[in-house]
Design a protein around this motif. Structure first.
Motif, PDB file in Angstrom:
ATOM      1  N   LEU A 191      51.398  73.217  61.662  1.00 48.83           N
ATOM      2  CA  LEU A 191      52.710  73.224  62.306  1.00 48.83           C
ATOM      3  C   LEU A 191      53.249  71.795  62.380  1.00 48.83           C
ATOM      4  CD1 LEU A 191      54.735  75.124  63.762  1.00 48.83           C
ATOM      5  CD2 LEU A 191      53.668  74.416  65.911  1.00 48.83           C
ATOM      6  N   GLY A 192      54.479  71.614  61.953  1.00 49.35           N
ATOM      7  CA  GLY A 192      55.065  70.280  61.919  1.00 49.35           C
ATOM      8  C   GLY A 192      55.046  69.645  60.543  1.00 49.35           C
ATOM      9  N   GLY A 193      54.490  70.366  59.562  1.00 52.10           N
ATOM     10  CA  GLY A 193      54.469  69.864  58.190  1.00 52.10           C
ATOM     11  C   GLY A 193      55.795  70.101  57.492  1.00 52.10           C
ATOM     12  N   ALA A 194      55.825  69.802  56.212  1.00 49.40           N
ATOM     13  CA  ALA A 194      57.050  69.960  55.422  1.00 49.40           C
ATOM     14  C   ALA A 194      57.410  71.431  55.290  1.00 49.40           C
ATOM     15  CB  ALA A 194      56.850  69.340  54.039  1.00 49.40           C
ATOM     16  N   PRO A 195      58.696  71.746  55.136  1.00 45.10           N
ATOM     17  CA  PRO A 195      59.108  73.140  54.924  1.00 45.10           C
ATOM     18  C   PRO A 195      58.376  73.762  53.745  1.00 45.10           C
ATOM     19  CG  PRO A 195      61.023  71.736  55.299  1.00 45.10           C
ATOM     20  CD  PRO A 195      59.850  70.817  55.159  1.00 45.10           C
ATOM     21  N   GLY A 196      57.825  74.948  53.964  1.00 46.90           N
ATOM     22  CA  GLY A 196      57.105  75.652  52.909  1.00 46.90           C
ATOM     23  C   GLY A 196      55.637  75.314  52.825  1.00 46.90           C
ATOM     24  N   ALA A 197      55.193  74.286  53.556  1.00 39.57           N
ATOM     25  CA  ALA A 197      53.770  73.929  53.550  1.00 39.57           C
ATOM     26  C   ALA A 197      52.974  74.972  54.331  1.00 39.57           C
ATOM     27  CB  ALA A 197      53.574  72.542  54.160  1.00 39.57           C
ATOM     28  N   PRO A 198      51.676  75.134  54.029  1.00 41.36           N
ATOM     29  CA  PRO A 198      50.876  76.149  54.714  1.00 41.36           C
ATOM     30  C   PRO A 198      50.790  75.905  56.222  1.00 41.36           C
ATOM     31  CG  PRO A 198      49.732  75.324  52.769  1.00 41.36           C
ATOM     32  CD  PRO A 198      50.904  74.412  53.005  1.00 41.36           C
ATOM     33  N   VAL A 199      51.003  76.961  56.990  1.00 42.12           N
ATOM     34  CA  VAL A 199      50.863  76.937  58.447  1.00 42.12           C
ATOM     35  C   VAL A 199      50.097  78.183  58.861  1.00 42.12           C
ATOM     36  CG1 VAL A 199      52.037  76.853  60.677  1.00 42.12           C
ATOM     37  CG2 VAL A 199      53.076  75.746  58.693  1.00 42.12           C
ATOM     38  N   PHE A 200      49.095  78.011  59.676  1.00 40.31           N
ATOM     39  CA  PHE A 200      48.338  79.151  60.181  1.00 40.31           C
ATOM     40  C   PHE A 200      49.267  80.064  60.971  1.00 40.31           C
ATOM     41  CE2 PHE A 200      45.692  81.349  63.295  1.00 40.31           C
ATOM     42  CZ  PHE A 200      44.618  81.773  62.527  1.00 40.31           C
ATOM     43  N   ARG A 201      49.217  81.370  60.666  1.00 42.69           N
ATOM     44  CA  ARG A 201      50.050  82.333  61.376  1.00 42.69           C
ATOM     45  C   ARG A 201      49.220  83.028  62.447  1.00 42.69           C
ATOM     46  NH1 ARG A 201      52.131  83.775  56.204  1.00 42.69           N
ATOM     47  NH2 ARG A 201      50.973  85.741  56.258  1.00 42.69           N
ATOM     48  N   ALA A 202      49.539  82.715  63.682  1.00 42.18           N
ATOM     49  CA  ALA A 202      48.769  83.223  64.811  1.00 42.18           C
ATOM     50  C   ALA A 202      49.458  84.415  65.455  1.00 42.18           C
ATOM     51  CB  ALA A 202      48.578  82.124  65.854  1.00 42.18           C
ATOM     52  N   ASP A 203      48.658  85.358  65.922  1.00 44.06           N
ATOM     53  CA  ASP A 203      49.180  86.391  66.814  1.00 44.06           C
ATOM     54  C   ASP A 203      49.335  85.820  68.219  1.00 44.06           C
ATOM     55  OD1 ASP A 203      49.138  88.618  64.905  1.00 44.06           O
ATOM     56  OD2 ASP A 203      46.955  88.362  64.995  1.00 44.06           O
ATOM     57  N   PHE A 204      48.393  84.963  68.587  1.00 43.56           N
ATOM     58  CA  PHE A 204      48.429  84.277  69.867  1.00 43.56           C
ATOM     59  C   PHE A 204      48.108  82.801  69.647  1.00 43.56           C
ATOM     60  CE2 PHE A 204      47.433  88.626  71.025  1.00 43.56           C
ATOM     61  CZ  PHE A 204      48.204  88.849  72.154  1.00 43.56           C
ATOM     62  N   THR A 205      48.798  81.947  70.370  1.00 46.61           N
ATOM     63  CA  THR A 205      48.400  80.545  70.459  1.00 46.61           C
ATOM     64  C   THR A 205      47.962  80.288  71.889  1.00 46.61           C
ATOM     65  OG1 THR A 205      49.822  79.718  68.683  1.00 46.61           O
ATOM     66  CG2 THR A 205      49.161  78.146  70.366  1.00 46.61           C
ATOM     67  N   TYR A 206      46.728  79.830  72.042  1.00 41.45           N
ATOM     68  CA  TYR A 206      46.180  79.562  73.365  1.00 41.45           C
ATOM     69  C   TYR A 206      46.366  78.087  73.683  1.00 41.45           C
ATOM     70  CZ  TYR A 206      44.322  84.227  72.902  1.00 41.45           C
ATOM     71  OH  TYR A 206      44.210  85.581  72.730  1.00 41.45           O
TER      72      TYR A 206
END
Length: 520
Positions: A191-206
Motif C-alpha cells: 500500500l502506497g506504491g505506484a499505481p498498478g503495483a502489487p498490493v495485498f488484498r485484505a478482508d480485514f486489516t488489523y
C-alpha cells in the motif's frame, strides 16, 4: 438524567475520551518511538499485538462459519516488527487451535530479520512440526489449501517499489480463491506504491496500537478491506485524550448506556422523539426507524405517517403514538400538515424527518418548513437530505445522515469538514468507513460491515440516532457517535451469529441489547 451526566463531561468530552487519534505513518512512528523506549517495551507490545490479532481472526471468521479445528494458516513474514507481530499471532493461533498448522514464508530470509522479529521466530519454532518454513523464491505460483493468510511482509516503514519476487508472492495470494480469510497486520503490504503495483488484498486489516490514516481512507477499501482497531494501550485513558482531528471510536463509548437507570426515572426522563416519514411507495422505512428509536431506549415516541398506514403500524408497534395525515395521491406530506406536527413538538426533545417520505415538491417544502420552525434538535435522513432542507437546517441543532451520493448532492463539492464547519450541522457520512463530523473532528467507526449493505439499514440508524438525541437533550456529537457505534457493533454480532447473507435488516435490532451487556 442522560446517561453521560454522571461523568460530568459534555458529550464531546466523553466522545474524545473514548476515541483514539488516527495518525499518519510518520506521526505513528514518532509516537511509538516516544512510548516504546526499550527493547523489552517493544517486545511486550509485540506480544500483545500477536495475541490480539489471533483473537480477532478467530472472532471475525465467525461471519463465514468459523475456522475448522484443523485450520491451516499461511503467514507472510518480512524482516521487521510487522513480521514479528505476524509470527507471534501465528504462535497464539496455534495455542488457540491445538490441531491447526502454520506455513511460514520468510519473504526475505532469516538472516536480514531484525532482532525482535528473530525473537518472535524462535517463539513460533517452539511449536515444532506444526510449522512449515519456506521463502518467497521457492514459493509456488498459486496459494491454495489455506483457511487464513496473514500478511506481515511490510510495516509502516515500507518504501516502494515492491521487489519482483515479493510482488509475485502477493499476486499469487490475491489470485487464490480458496483462502477463506485474508488479513493484513497494520497495513496491507505494498500500500502506497505506484499505481498498478502489487498490493495485498485484505478482508480485514488489523490496526495494532495505532490506526494509520492510509487504511482509514475510503480510497483504500479494496486493499485494506475492513479495519479492526486493536487497542494495545498506546493512548492512556487518564487525563486529557491524545489530540487528533481524525479519531477512531472505541467500544467503551457505549458504556453509559449499559448502566443501571435511576430508580426515580419515568418515561419523560428519557426524552420524547417525534418521527415524520412514510408514503404509499415507501411505507416500511418509517416503521423501521420508529422501532429502532424505541429499542434505543427513548421514553416516548410519536410518529406522523400517511393516515392509511396508522392502523397497521399501531398494531405492529403499539409503543408509538401514531398520527396520520390525509392521504393525497401517493400519500405525500403536504405543507398544510406542518402546523399540526409543530404542535406535537412542543413537548418533544428531538425530531426525525425523512425516512420513506418521497421527493414530491410539496413534501420537500413541508420538510423545509418543519426543519426551519422546529423547536427541537433534528435528524435529517433520506428524502430530507435536499439542498433546500439543509439550507433551513444551517445554523440550527441538526444531524444529517447521508450516504456518499446524498452528501455530494447537499454539499455541492465541499469537503466533509468544511461543510460541517460552515453549516454547523453534524454529519454522519455512511459508508465502509462511516464518519461523524462536527466541523472540528472526524470520528471514524470501523464497526459493522457488509451485513449492513441492504435496504433499511440506514432507516434503523436514523431512528437510533434520533432516539438517542431525544435522550441526550440535544447533544448532537454524542448521539451521532453512539448511534453509529451501537448500530455497527450490533451488526458485527448479527453477522457472527447468522452470517452476512441470509438475514433480515431488522434482525439487527435483536443484537442491540447484547452490545450493552458485554463486559470487557
Amino acid at each position: 438524567m442522560p446517561p453521560h451526566e454522571k461523568n460530568d463531561l459534555s458529550g464531546r468530552g466523553w466522545v474524545r475520551r473514548h476515541s483514539d487519534p488516527i495518525l499518519s505513518v510518520a506521526d505513528a512512528a514518532a509516537w511509538e518511538k516516544r512510548l516504546l523506549t526499550t527493547e523489552e517495551a517493544e517486545w511486550a507490545a509485540m506480544l500483545r499485538a500477536g495475541a490480539a490479532v489471533a483473537a480477532a481472526v478467530e472472532e471475525d471468521s465467525r461471519e463465514i462459519g468459523g475456522l475448522p479445528p484443523k485450520a491451516s494458516l499461511l503467514v507472510l513474514v518480512g524482516k521487521g516488527h510487522n513480521g514479528g507481530d505476524a509470527l507471534l499471532a501465528a504462535a497464539a493461533f496455534l495455542d488457540r487451535f491445538p490441531a491447526a498448522t502454520v506455513s511460514v514464508v520468510l519473504v526475505f530470509g532469516e538472516e536480514v530479520m531484525r532482532p525482535l522479529a528473530r525473537r518472535a521466530l524462535e517463539t513460533l519454532r517452539r511449536h515444532g512440526d506444526r510449522v512449515r518454513w519456506t521463502d518467497a523464491a521457492s514459493w509456488p505460483k498459486s496459494a491454495s489449501g489455506f483457511d487464513v493468510c496473514l500478511d506481515g511482509i511490510f510495516g509502516f516503514q515500507f518504501r516502494p517499489p515492491v521487489d519482483e519476487a515479493t510482488g509475485r508472492l502477493i499476486e499469487a495470494v490475491n489470485a487464490s480463491s480458496s483462502i477463506a480469510l485474508q488479513a493484513a497486520i497494520d497495513l496491507p503490504s505494498g500500500l502506497g506504491g505506484a499505481p498498478g503495483a502489487p498490493v495485498f488484498r485484505a478482508d480485514f486489516t488489523y490496526a495494532t496500537g495505532i490506526v494509520k490514516s492510509a487504511v482509514a481512507s475510503s480510497e483504500n477499501v479494496s486493499s485494506a478491506g475492513r479495519v479492526r482497531y486493536l487497542d494495545l494501550g498506546f493512548f492512556p485513558r487518564t487525563g486529557e485524550p491524545a489530540a487528533g482531528a481524525e479519531r477512531v471510536l472505541l467500544p467503551s463509548l457505549l458504556e453509559p448506556l449499559g448502566r443501571i437507570r435511576p430508580a426515580g426515572a419515568d418515561k419523560r426522563t428519557y426524552g420524547h422523539v417525534v418521527l415524520v416519514g412514510g408514503s404509499r411507495q415507501y411505507p416500511g422505512a418509517i416503521l423501521m426507524a420508529a422501532e429502532a428509536a424505541v429499542r434505543g431506549g427513548v421514553g416516548l415516541a410519536t410518529a406522523w405517517v400517511p393516515d392509511m398506514l396508522v392502523p397497521e403500524y399501531a398494531a405492529r408497534l403499539p409503543e408509538v403514538m401514531w398520527n396520520g395525515w390525509p392521504t393525497v395521491d401517493t400519500g405525500f406530506l403536504s405543507p398544510a400538515v406542518v402546523p399540526k406536527i409543530l404542535e406535537s413538538l412542543t413537548k418533544a426533545t428531538a425530531l426525525l424527518v425523512g425516512p420513506g417520505l418521497g421527493a414530491e415538491k410539496p413534501t420537500t417544502e413541508a420538510v423545509r418548513q418543519l426543519i426551519a420552525k422546529s423547536p427541537c434538535p433534528a435528524v435529517c435522513d433520506a428524502d430530507a437530505l435536499r439542498p433546500e432542507v439543509i439550507s433551513a437546517a444551517t445554523g440550527r441543532a441538526a444531524i444529517a445522515t447521508p450516504h456518499a451520493g446524498e452528501f455530494q448532492r447537499m454539499a455541492n463539492g465541499k469537503s466533509l469538514r468544511d461543510f460541517c464547519r460552515e453549516t454547523g450541522i453534524v454529519v454522519t457520512l455512511k459508508g465502509p468507513r462511516t464518519r461523524i463530523c462536527d466541523g472540528e473532528e472526524e470520528y471514524f467507526s470501523f464497526f459493522g460491515g457488509p451485513v449492513l449493505s441492504r435496504g433499511g439499514s440506514g432507516d434503523l440508524l436514523a431512528g437510533l440516532t434520533a432516539g438517542l438525541l431525544a435522550q441526550f437533550a440535544g447533544d448532537l456529537v454524542l448521539a451521532a457517535t453512539q448511534a453509529v457505534a451501537w448500530h455497527g457493533q450490533a451488526a458485527d454480532l448479527l453477522a457472527r451469529e447468522k452470517g452476512q447473507v441470509a438475514v433480515h435488516t431488522t434482525q439487527l435490532l435483536d443484537y442491540l441489547p447484547p452490545v450493552l451487556r458485554r463486559r470487557s
